[in-house]
Design an enzyme around this catalytic site. Sequence first.
Site, PDB file in Angstrom:
ATOM      1  N   ASP A  45       0.850  -1.205   0.000  1.00 52.35           N
ATOM      2  CA  ASP A  45       0.000   0.000   0.000  1.00 52.35           C
ATOM      3  C   ASP A  45       0.885   1.254   0.000  1.00 52.35           C
ATOM      4  OD1 ASP A  45       0.852  -0.185   2.621  1.00 52.35           O
ATOM      5  OD2 ASP A  45      -1.142  -0.013   3.519  1.00 52.35           O
ATOM      6  N   LYS A 114      -0.956  -9.381   2.845  1.00 56.23           N
ATOM      7  CA  LYS A 114      -0.105  -8.951   3.968  1.00 56.23           C
ATOM      8  C   LYS A 114      -0.933  -8.060   4.890  1.00 56.23           C
ATOM      9  CE  LYS A 114       3.415  -5.835   3.605  1.00 56.23           C
ATOM     10  NZ  LYS A 114       2.974  -4.753   4.511  1.00 56.23           N
ATOM     11  N   GLU A 179       9.622  -4.433  10.099  1.00 59.12           N
ATOM     12  CA  GLU A 179       9.952  -3.113   9.561  1.00 59.12           C
ATOM     13  C   GLU A 179      10.511  -2.199  10.656  1.00 59.12           C
ATOM     14  OE1 GLU A 179       6.983  -1.229   7.107  1.00 59.12           O
ATOM     15  OE2 GLU A 179       8.172   0.604   6.938  1.00 59.12           O
TER      16      GLU A 179
HETATM   17  O1  KIV Z   1       3.667  -1.097   1.623  1.00 59.72           O
HETATM   18  C1  KIV Z   1       4.821  -1.555   1.512  1.00 59.72           C
HETATM   19  O2  KIV Z   1       5.513  -1.367   0.489  1.00 59.72           O
HETATM   20  C2  KIV Z   1       5.357  -2.315   2.629  1.00 59.72           C
HETATM   21  C3  KIV Z   1       6.812  -2.660   2.586  1.00 59.72           C
HETATM   22  C4  KIV Z   1       7.601  -1.456   2.872  1.00 59.72           C
HETATM   23  C5  KIV Z   1       7.147  -3.788   3.475  1.00 59.72           C
HETATM   24  O3  KIV Z   1       4.661  -2.633   3.535  1.00 59.72           O
END
Ligand code: KIV
Length: 262
Positions: A45, A114, A179
Amino acid sequence: MPQMSVPAFVEKKKRGEKIAMLTAYDYTVAKLLEAAGVDGLLVGDSLGMVVQGRENTLPVTLDQMIYHAEMVSRGAPSSLVVVDLPFPAQFVGTEKLIANAARVLKESAAQAVKLESSAADAEAISALTAAGIPVMAHCGLHPQAVHQMGGYRVQRDEKQLLVDSLAMEKAGAFALVLECVPAAAATEVSRQLTIPTIGIGAGAGCDGQILVIQDLLGIPDGNVPKHVKAYAALGEQIVAVAEDYCTDVRNGNFPADEQSFE
Ligand code: KIV
């Protein structure tokens, strides 16, 4: 290239093989990254910021995620494609959460979702897993909680990180993004979990790494975070190339005879 499946992705940790992931948001880039041999692509996102130019990830909608995920899956049919569930993700109730995640898999051909999550979200992860929807959990810094944190900050509560990470594995997550956490804490989490950890700003002790593709290519938009390594300076190159083109058009040097029809 053989299709990368969720079990094959998890197997990589068992074999001691490091996992290389990148974000992707469209067909063209996904195709190039698959050709480069990445192990997985995340339709993050983060597209709210690096594609849409927004201040944070919160405005991104499920329809937008599916729109981008569908293009990425088409460009990288052999890669593991994981798709972020956008804010407020799991906080819409279990039924809606499963319906939203199922839409992602049905409409985009991605294989997993995710979820920015903690121990408090174990039930949500279990429900998705029970529905046959593979979940990559995401602990440490949660960009969707930017307002609560008052900005993007390294998450230093190592005890909580371990509690959250172990809960994610127990709930059925097949992998875990870590993260912006101290490297030593991420190393310890990676040691204790059997599922692979994918770090971003989490040091070299993780089982794999992920970067935002614009960061990798050197197309910055404002401050570059400490964890980023740019492998090229494509932003500067794009400006220089576009300047050359503008000059040629204005001087009458483009198109030349080679680009013209008789
Ligand atoms: O949204 C994203 O790109 C992420 C990554 C930075 C892990 O969550």
